[in-house]
Design an enzyme around this catalytic site. Structure first.
Site, PDB file in Angstrom:
ATOM      1  N   GLU A 186       1.152  -1.074  -0.056  1.00  0.00           N
ATOM      2  CA  GLU A 186      -0.211   0.049   0.084  1.00  0.00           C
ATOM      3  C   GLU A 186       0.952   0.924  -0.134  1.00  0.00           C
ATOM      4  OE1 GLU A 186      -3.338  -0.546   3.137  1.00  0.00           O
ATOM      5  OE2 GLU A 186      -4.176  -2.047   1.647  1.00  0.00           O
ATOM      6  N   GLU A 302      -4.886  -7.862  -1.349  1.00  0.00           N
ATOM      7  CA  GLU A 302      -5.717  -7.732   0.626  1.00  0.00           C
ATOM      8  C   GLU A 302      -7.514  -7.520  -0.230  1.00  0.00           C
ATOM      9  OE1 GLU A 302      -4.808  -4.955   2.771  1.00  0.00           O
ATOM     10  OE2 GLU A 302      -2.155  -5.940   3.021  1.00  0.00           O
TER      11      GLU A 302
HETATM   12  C1  GLC Z   1      -3.542  -2.581   5.044  1.00  0.00           C
HETATM   13  C2  GLC Z   1      -2.985  -2.258   6.159  1.00  0.00           C
HETATM   14  C3  GLC Z   1      -3.787  -3.049   7.490  1.00  0.00           C
HETATM   15  C4  GLC Z   1      -4.716  -3.207   7.728  1.00  0.00           C
HETATM   16  C5  GLC Z   1      -5.948  -3.456   6.638  1.00  0.00           C
HETATM   17  C6  GLC Z   1      -6.941  -2.498   6.716  1.00  0.00           C
HETATM   18  O1  GLC Z   1      -3.039  -3.867   4.544  1.00  0.00           O
HETATM   19  O2  GLC Z   1      -1.862  -2.660   6.174  1.00  0.00           O
HETATM   20  O3  GLC Z   1      -2.928  -2.639   8.864  1.00  0.00           O
HETATM   21  O4  GLC Z   1      -5.311  -3.816   8.537  1.00  0.00           O
HETATM   22  O5  GLC Z   1      -5.327  -2.750   5.523  1.00  0.00           O
HETATM   23  O6  GLC Z   1      -7.239  -1.824   6.900  1.00  0.00           O
END
Ligand code: GLC
Length: 361
Positions: A186, A302
């Site tokens: 990110e 993610e």
């Molecule tokens: C990103 C951040 C992580 C957070 C996730 C959701 O990966 O690095 O710490 O929990 O997003 O917000």
């Protein structure tokens, strides 16, 4: 309609993103933390040697994956209430996942002055995790996560970041190809142009020891789809996989998240209308079009919805996002295994069934 709302969403996302960044800002990490958990040694690994893998074939092989979040990327392991256990690798393997994404806060274990040495004890901890994945025939994606000083003081920190990557790359150069590197989680707070340059330069350091290992790279704006559209990968390097993250709408996925200011006002936001779905369709289309136009494999590294959202909506959003990604031939890793967005209940040692079913129908 969905295009009209996009700038509003983007603004909300950017504001929240800045807040997230502000919340996770860390002081210069010296002295080195000593809280590295003790671990059961695993037998000396007898892995197959590294054999280069085509990037598209590797992206296919990643299948469905799981993020071991809030563990090795916490300020020190355990500080965010989760310590990585060997049994987690079994849980992930037994459920049928193929890949673990391992976020790592290398910056907390790297000296502040040249030559920016990474603490060997920390390498041992990460080795143990990587070896546990490989021993179970799982792919593992290791990144650099939460190096917030790099985002806020980029030009000063850059030599340190690049020294870290030279060491990480050299250290793992003989590991099999199912260990994949991801340059940075990110990126934010800098222009896409600057990030593209930094990524290319840092990659050169990785290539000195790992000329053909697949490396993942995402765009700025916290690896958003918008950031992906501005990502420029070095043209002469075929061993790259692009990556992006998906958390939209943020009002749903981050409702009540304590690191996002103002998110308590979003509590009670549900998800699941046809209109809700059309935003995800639109974003997956944009992401996958970028991949086609740039002839690069793409990975959703993610996505997830925070535990304070209602379970029914979480399950629907998770299933819809995962299936939409799959429809576009994009493999993924859910955020996260057993922390704030947990799909697994650590106390019960059991998967949270609605989320497991959403991920693995
Ligand atoms: C990103 C951040 C992580 C957070 C996730 C959701 O990966 O690095 O710490 O929990 O997003 O917000």
């Amino acid at each position: 309609m969905k295009i009209d709302k996009a700038p509003v969403l983007l603004t909300v996302m950017l504001v929240c993103a800045m807040l997230i960044a502000a919340c996770s800002a860390q002081p210069t990490p010296i002295p080195l933390p000593t809280v590295i958990p003790t671990q059961t040694p695993i037998p000396t690994p007898t892995f197959a040697p590294f054999v280069p893998m085509d990037a598209a074939a590797q992206a296919d092989a990643l299948g469905r994956g799981m993020n071991f979040g809030n563990m090795l990327e916490a300020p020190s392991e355990g500080a965010w209430n989760v310590t990585l256990q060997e049994s987690y690798f079994d849980a992930v393997k037994d459920a049928g996942f193929k890949t673990i994404r391992l976020p790592v806060r290398w910056s907390a274990y790297t000296s502040a002055e040249p030559p920016y040495t990474i603490d060997p004890a920390w390498f041992e901890r990460v080795d143990w995790a990587v070896q546990n994945a490989l021993a179970r025939d799982l792919n593992i994606v290791v990144n650099v996560h939460h190096y917030s000083e790099l985002m806020t003081d980029t030009e000063r920190e850059l030599p340190r970041f690049q020294a870290m990557w030279r060491q990480i790359a050299e250290h793992y150069k003989d590991y099999p190809a199912n260990l994949v590197f991801e340059l940075y989680n990110e990126p934010n707070g800098m222009s896409a142009k600057r990030w593209n340059e930094i990524a290319a330069e840092t990659l050169e350091g990785v290539r000195e020891s790992n000329p053909t290992r697949n490396v993942m790279l995402g765009g700025t704006d916290f690896n958003s789809v918008n950031g992906l559209l501005e990502l420029q990968l070095p043209k002469d390097d075929p061993h790259l996989i692009a990556t992006f993250h998906y958390y939209l709408p943020l009002e749903f996925t981050h409702q009540g998240a304590d690191w996002v200011n103002g998110s308590n006002a979003w509590l009670g936001t549900t998800w699941g209308t046809g209109n809700d779905k059309s935003y995800i369709d639109y974003d997956m289309d944009r992401a996958s079009r970028w991949a086609k136009e740039n002839a690069r494999p793409l990975w959703l590294g993610e996505f997830g919805a925070y535990r304070k959202a209602d379970m029914d909506s979480r399950a629907k959003w998770t299933a819809y996002t995962a299936r939409e990604a799959e429809r576009h031939k994009i493999n993924w890793a859910y955020w996260d295994f057993a922390a704030d967005f947990a799909a697994y209940d650590r106390a019960e040692n059991a998967w949270i069934q609605p989320l497991l079913k959403a991920l693995m129908p």
